[in-house]
Write a protein that holds these residues in place. Sequence first.
Motif, mmCIF file in Angstrom:
data_model
loop_
_atom_site.group_PDB
_atom_site.id
_atom_site.type_symbol
_atom_site.label_atom_id
_atom_site.label_comp_id
_atom_site.label_asym_id
_atom_site.label_seq_id
_atom_site.Cartn_x
_atom_site.Cartn_y
_atom_site.Cartn_z
ATOM 1 N N UNK A 140 21.365 -0.249 -21.047
ATOM 2 C CA UNK A 140 22.969 -0.444 -20.294
ATOM 3 C C UNK A 140 24.029 0.099 -21.289
ATOM 4 N N UNK A 141 23.722 1.003 -21.217
ATOM 5 C CA UNK A 141 24.523 2.611 -21.917
ATOM 6 C C UNK A 141 25.751 2.984 -20.586
ATOM 7 N N UNK A 142 26.688 3.039 -21.198
ATOM 8 C CA UNK A 142 27.042 4.279 -20.174
ATOM 9 C C UNK A 142 27.157 5.768 -20.310
ATOM 10 N N UNK A 143 27.501 6.751 -19.132
ATOM 11 C CA UNK A 143 27.309 7.836 -19.107
ATOM 12 C C UNK A 143 28.488 8.102 -18.094
ATOM 13 N N UNK A 144 29.809 8.370 -19.067
ATOM 14 C CA UNK A 144 31.313 9.214 -18.474
ATOM 15 C C UNK A 144 30.761 10.315 -17.970
ATOM 16 N N UNK A 145 31.274 11.040 -16.527
ATOM 17 C CA UNK A 145 31.518 12.528 -16.576
ATOM 18 C C UNK A 145 32.307 12.687 -15.366
ATOM 19 N N UNK A 146 32.925 14.094 -15.771
ATOM 20 C CA UNK A 146 33.508 14.551 -14.154
ATOM 21 C C UNK A 146 32.618 15.340 -13.807
ATOM 22 N N UNK A 147 33.409 15.855 -12.243
ATOM 23 C CA UNK A 147 33.224 17.116 -11.570
ATOM 24 C C UNK A 147 34.179 17.698 -11.109
ATOM 25 N N UNK A 148 33.841 19.083 -10.802
ATOM 26 C CA UNK A 148 34.578 19.750 -9.704
ATOM 27 C C UNK A 148 33.764 19.208 -8.506
ATOM 28 N N UNK A 149 34.192 19.102 -7.581
ATOM 29 C CA UNK A 149 34.012 19.372 -6.294
ATOM 30 C C UNK A 149 33.806 20.502 -5.056
ATOM 31 N N UNK A 150 33.441 20.725 -3.743
ATOM 32 C CA UNK A 150 33.891 22.023 -3.088
ATOM 33 C C UNK A 150 34.871 22.441 -3.196
#
Length: 256
Positions: A140-150
Motif C-alpha cells: 500500500x506504499x507509494x512511489x512518486x517520481x517524474x520523468x522527461x518524455x521524448x
Amino acid sequence: MTRTSINRPYMWLAQYYDQLFLSFRSPMDAARQRVLGRILPRVASACDLACGTGTTALALTREGIKMFAVDLSPAMCRLAREKAHRARLPLRVLCADMRKFRLPESVDLITCEYDALNHVQCRADLRMVAESVARALRPGGYFLFDVNNRSGFERYWSSIFWAEQPGVVVVMRNSHDCRHDRAWSDIEWFIREGNLWRRRRERVDEVCWSSDEIRRTLHEAGFDRLRAWDATPFFKDNPLIRPGCRTVYLARKASA
Ligand SMILES: C[S@@+](CC[C@H](N)C(=O)[O-])C[C@H]1O[C@@H](n2cnc3c(N)ncnc32)[C@H](O)[C@@H]1O
C-alpha cells in the motif's frame, strides 16, 4: 587552462549542484505537495531515491518523517550527509545503486525526483529499479517520481545551457537522439583555482520511457495503481516546459 579530465557523472555536478541548480528545484516541491497532498500526513517513513544533495530528504525530515536517502554518487552522498549534519536533522544516507538498493526497514513512501529515473540505461534496469522500490515499500506504499518524455528531449535537450557563479562556470551541451529515446549532456566546467581556471568534463546520459513502458514495468513489479500529472503547471515560470515534456507519476504498491 591547465589540463582536462573526464569524471564519473555527478562528481563536479555534485559539488556545484546546489549553487547552480537549487533554484530550479522549486517546481518539484510544488509537484510533491500537490500529488502527495492527502497522503503525506499518513507517511511515517520514506526514502528519497537518487537524493542528490539531500534537499528533498531533508524537507521531508523537517515534516517529521523518518527519512532514508540513497544515491549512487559518493560526492552527492557526502554532501547530503553534511547538509543533514549542519541542519542537525536525522537522515540516513546510503550510497547505493537505485537498481539494487535495500533499506534496513520497509517505508511508506519512496520519492525519485528531477528525472533521476531517466538515468537508468535500459529496460532491464528500469525493471530492477521498480522491483527494488517495490521491495523497499510496505504494502500500500507509494512511489512518486517524474520523468522527461521524448518531447522534453526534443525541446530542451538540444541547446546549450550556460551558468556562471563566483569561481565556477558551467557549459552544458545538450543533445538527443529521439529515434533511440536518448539524450545526453556534455558538461564542461571551468573552476577557479587561484589565478588559474581548471577545465573539467563530465557527461550525463538519459533515456526516456514511454508511459506504456512505465505502466507495464510497475504493474509487473507489483504496483496496482498509477496516476500521472503533466508537469507543466508546476513549471509555470519555465517557458521550455510545455505540455507533454515532463510527467509526474504516483504509483501504489498493491496491498498484501
Ligand atoms: C538530476 S539529479 C537529481 C537529484 C535529486 N533527486 C534532486 O531532485 O535534486 C540525478 C541524481 O541521480 C543520481 N543517480 C544517477 N544514477 C543513479 C543510480 N543508478 N542509482 C542511484 N542514484 C543515481 C545522481 O547521482 C544524481 O544525484
